[in-house]
Design an enzyme around this catalytic site. Structure first.
Site, PDB file in Angstrom:
ATOM      1  N   ARG A  79     107.766  27.999  13.935  1.00  0.00           N
ATOM      2  CA  ARG A  79     106.363  28.551  14.305  1.00  0.00           C
ATOM      3  C   ARG A  79     105.483  27.469  14.539  1.00  0.00           C
ATOM      4  NH1 ARG A  79     101.970  29.939  11.781  1.00  0.00           N
ATOM      5  NH2 ARG A  79     102.955  29.941   9.662  1.00  0.00           N
ATOM      6  N   HIS A  80     104.531  27.362  15.525  1.00  0.00           N
ATOM      7  CA  HIS A  80     103.633  26.363  15.640  1.00  0.00           C
ATOM      8  C   HIS A  80     102.504  26.734  14.733  1.00  0.00           C
ATOM      9  CE1 HIS A  80     100.069  24.142  17.077  1.00  0.00           C
ATOM     10  NE2 HIS A  80     100.868  23.332  17.832  1.00  0.00           N
ATOM     11  N   PRO A  81     101.912  25.802  13.804  1.00  0.00           N
ATOM     12  CA  PRO A  81     100.980  26.113  12.858  1.00  0.00           C
ATOM     13  C   PRO A  81      99.662  26.835  13.283  1.00  0.00           C
ATOM     14  CG  PRO A  81     100.857  23.685  13.154  1.00  0.00           C
ATOM     15  CD  PRO A  81     102.105  24.367  13.907  1.00  0.00           C
TER      16      PRO A  81
END
Length: 403
Positions: free
Chosen positions: A231-233
């Site tokens: 997941r992108h933060p």
């Protein structure tokens, strides 16, 4: 070496004192851009990666992959005769690249401060773990150590789990790439100034420049990023999801793409749901949104979803294994896998070049990596120095012709 220029660095001569990965990767990039690279190795031993697996017919494929096209000359810089050869090479090279621990070349008498007096046009690039200054200067470093110190391990891994090292040696590879960029900038400057430069590249510095949003958020909010899996933060949905038959990667970096995704999965109500209606809301509620999307993706296979989403302009892809990567039609169409006919190992396959520059056709082949000291006779002949059997009679006087 071929008569036709391989790239825009044709005519640039690189004296490569590097070993293992960061330095050799830098000089391989220089070779791919057209430079001539002479690899100087330790007599009787050579680059450490000559002993790295995998092997084919007793030779290292790993070494071959990051040293293709170069020539090899074994020199002992403590030996007077070999020092004469080395200094003759310095007279005609444009670039020297080394990745010893700081201070090593100075002990040989070949640090930049000494060389620039005799070779003012020389571009000297030093790649090390921590650079030529600072309290870590003299510490040993490998990719794992730099990923640990630089925070990279702390932000990678399964969400909620311990940090892990990236699956590639990013600290080494990126340092090599940054060194190549800096060398090319110095070569450009030298066209007008005629002067060389000392380039000091630290793996830890380079990795810090790659921390991207993790560093931005640390400075801006004090938030210390932890592992987030795929997941992108901060961007949602920008993750790997679970379809009926496996994982699928989907990247919706703006509201438009998110709305297209909602329509595609038959969940139009998620577009106007206040929990997900904009980027900030989706970031705050990413856990709940992932659950909604994972449930929706269970209705079709990865291939079905990829086809449907790509038709709408939504970035989506299957999660390829290495087996899939080498069969990928895009990479093959772009010439990203090349053949090498090695005289000892036979047929090899390896990564091609990401440099696509007009006027320089892409070759489907590469020359092999050199055997240790393979170029000695040729180099000595080019320098008009006596052969190996007579090297103790080498004198410092006389000017050899151009390389």
């Amino acid at each position: 070496m071929t008569d036709a220029p391989r790239g825009p660095l044709a005519g640039v001569r690189v004296l490569d004192l590097t070993r293992v990965l960061a330095g050799p990767y830098c000089t391989t990039l220089m070779w791919e851009l057209g430079a001539d690279v002479l690899k100087v190795e330790q007599p009787g031993h050579g680059d450490d990666t000559r002993a790295f697996p995998p092997f084919q017919k007793g030779e290292s494929v790993y070494f071959a992959s990051i040293n293709r096209g170069k020539r090899s000359l074994a020199l002992d810089l403590k030996n007077d005769a070999d020092r004469i050869v080395f200094e003759r090479l310095l007279e005609r090279c444009d670039v020297l690249v080394e990745n010893f621990r700081p201070g090593t070349m100075e002990r040989f008498g070949y640090g930049y401060d000494a060389l620039k007096q005799r070779f003012p046009a020389l571009i000297y690039a030093a790649i090390s773990g921590f650079g030529d200054t600072g309290p870590y200067r003299d510490l040993p470093a490998y990719d794992l150590i730099v990923q640990a110190l630089g925070g990279m391990i702390s932000i990678n891994g399964a969400e909620g789990g311990p940090g892990v090292r990236l699956g590639i040696s990013l600290a080494d590879l990126a340092a090599g790439a940054f060194a190549a960029i800096a060398i090319n900038a110095a070569l450009y400057e030298r066209r007008e100034s005629g002067r060389g430069r000392f380039i000091d590249i630290a793996m830890l510095d380079v990795q810090t420049m790659l921390l991207e949003s993790a560093l931005v958020r640390q400075f801006a909010t004090g938030e210390a990023q932890t592992p987030t899996g795929s997941r992108h933060p901060v961007i949602t949905p920008f993750d790997v999801f679970r379809a009926k038959d496996g994982p699928i990667a989907i990247a919706c970096a703006n509201d438009h793409l998110y709305r297209e995704l909602c329509d595609a999965i038959g969940r139009a109500e998620l577009k106007s749901d206040p929990h997900y209606e904009n980027a900030l809301a989706r970031y705050v509620n990413h856990v709940a949104l992932k659950a909604e999307l994972d449930a929706a993706f269970q209705s079709k296979t990865v291939a079905e979803w990829v086809a449907q989403l790509r038709a709408l302009g939504v970035p989506a892809a299957p999660v390829h294994t290495m087996t899939d990567v080498v069969q990928d039609p895009q990479l093959n169409a772009r010439g990203m896998f090349v053949d090498v006919d090695d005289p000892d190992m036979g047929k090899l396959k390896m990564a091609g070049s990401a440099f696509k520059i007009s006027g320089y056709p892409q070759s489907p082949t590469r020359p092999p990596a050199p055997n240790l000291d393979e170029a000695r006779a040729d180099v000595l002949a080019e320098l008009e120095l006596p052969p190996e059997a007579s090297r103790e009679r080498i004198r410092r006087d006389g000017k050899p012709p151009l390389w």
